[in-house]
Design a protein around this motif. Structure first.
Motif, PDB file in Angstrom:
ATOM      1  N   LYS A   1      23.250  -2.016 -25.656  1.00 21.52           N
ATOM      2  CA  LYS A   1      22.461  -1.664 -26.721  1.00 21.52           C
ATOM      3  C   LYS A   1      23.341  -1.499 -27.793  1.00 21.52           C
ATOM      4  O   LYS A   1      23.089  -2.378 -28.914  1.00 21.52           O
TER       5      LYS A   1
ATOM      6  N   GLU B   1      17.041  -6.409 -14.966  1.00 15.27           N
ATOM      7  CA  GLU B   1      17.549  -5.144 -14.698  1.00 15.27           C
ATOM      8  C   GLU B   1      17.710  -4.369 -16.132  1.00 15.27           C
ATOM      9  O   GLU B   1      17.863  -2.975 -16.008  1.00 15.27           O
ATOM     10  N   LEU B   2      17.502  -4.916 -17.129  1.00 12.84           N
ATOM     11  CA  LEU B   2      17.678  -4.198 -18.450  1.00 12.84           C
ATOM     12  C   LEU B   2      16.517  -3.081 -18.470  1.00 12.84           C
ATOM     13  O   LEU B   2      15.476  -3.458 -18.081  1.00 12.84           O
ATOM     14  N   ASP B   3      16.889  -2.061 -19.187  1.00 16.47           N
ATOM     15  CA  ASP B   3      15.941  -0.990 -19.413  1.00 16.47           C
ATOM     16  C   ASP B   3      15.123  -1.678 -20.649  1.00 16.47           C
ATOM     17  O   ASP B   3      15.747  -2.389 -21.326  1.00 16.47           O
ATOM     18  N   THR B   4      13.670  -1.193 -20.671  1.00 13.37           N
ATOM     19  CA  THR B   4      13.028  -1.751 -21.770  1.00 13.37           C
ATOM     20  C   THR B   4      13.663  -1.655 -23.293  1.00 13.37           C
ATOM     21  O   THR B   4      13.413  -2.614 -24.036  1.00 13.37           O
TER      22      THR B   4
ATOM     23  N   THR C   1      16.789  -1.561 -24.422  1.00 16.57           N
ATOM     24  CA  THR C   1      17.901  -2.464 -24.435  1.00 16.57           C
ATOM     25  C   THR C   1      17.572  -3.692 -24.821  1.00 16.57           C
ATOM     26  O   THR C   1      17.696  -4.585 -25.381  1.00 16.57           O
TER      27      THR C   1
END
Length: 257
Positions: free
Chosen positions: A136, A224-227, A229
């Motif tokens: 990020k 697999e990215l967090d929301t 990012t």
């Protein structure tokens, strides 16, 4: 010309006599879009003495060098490639066709980050390590033009402020370049299929054999990215995402080979 060079040239002359010559070609190598594998394949189609390679560590210097060459010398090159090869397109032989490969912009950003993280020689590696940047932060901080709407910037040469001010109009400009000036725009997601098409379209002699080159190891998948990012990557590459979607639609409707 040395005896060795002359011998190599004779070999290629015979090869071109037996087979059709491939078309003159300029390949714009967009970072982290499979370009290393593609270039490995393309180099097999042309003799070295007819190939001009950009210095990917200093592409603008290569642009300046090429532009200063006399026309006769510039026109001797049948295959030209590298990062920012797009910038010499107005100085190559008029019969030269243009070709590039794009990739899902979000997937490209993830690959780009992990590639830099694991490659100490990359010009952005030190900044990532010293500042302990996660994905990020890597996207958010303005440390390279490669990380924000790079497709639109690359094919229009608009700066970030200009792109943001123009918005969708900047996407229109990049789309126009890719669909009017480029003979073919491939997608990394279907690379093998697209290079089979390119073989026929550009008269290549040999077929593409899939080779994993310069692949990024140990990276996470887009899903697999967090929301937070994911939303940040999407926000800062909104124009590239729009352009990519438009190119995918255009390919389905308009590229007839």
């Amino acid at each position: 010309m040395t005896l060795i060079k002359q011998s190599l040239k004779n070999i290629w002359d015979v090869r071109f006599f037996l087979y059709k010559q491939p078309h003159r070609l300029l390949f714009e190598h967009v970072p982290k879009c499979g370009g290393t594998s593609v270039v490995t394949y393309l180099r097999q189609q042309y003799p070295g003495f007819q190939t001009f390679s950009m210095d990917n560590r200093a592409p603008l210097e290569s642009v300046e060098l090429f532009r200063k060459l006399p026309e006769e010398k510039r026109f001797q090159y049948r295959f030209l490639y590298g990062h920012q090869a797009h910038l010499i397109k107005d100085f190559v032989h008029p019969a030269t066709k243009k070709f590039t490969i794009l990739r899902d912009p979000i997937d490209r950003m993830v690959s780009h980050y992990y590639y830099v993280l694991r490659r100490p020689t990359h010009y952005l590696h030190q900044a990532v390590i010293e500042q302990q940047l996660d994905l990020k932060d890597y996207i958010t901080l303005e440390i390279s033009k490669e990380l924000r709407n790079n497709y639109v910037h690359r094919f229009t040469q608009l700066e970030e402020g200009q792109m943001l001010e123009l918005g969708d109009a900047a996407v229109d400009m990049a789309f126009q370049v890719l669909t009017q000036e480029y003979a073919y725009v491939g997608l990394l997601e279907q690379l093998e299929q697209d290079l089979a098409v390119a073989k026929k379209h550009f008269n290549f002699i040999s077929a593409f054999k899939p080779v994993l080159a310069n692949a990024t190891a140990g990276r996470i998948k887009v899903e697999e990215l967090d929301t937070v990012t994911l939303e940040r990557v999407q926000e800062l590459n909104r124009l590239d995402i729009l352009l990519y979607q438009r190119i995918k639609t255009y390919r389905q409707r308009s590229f007839q080979y």
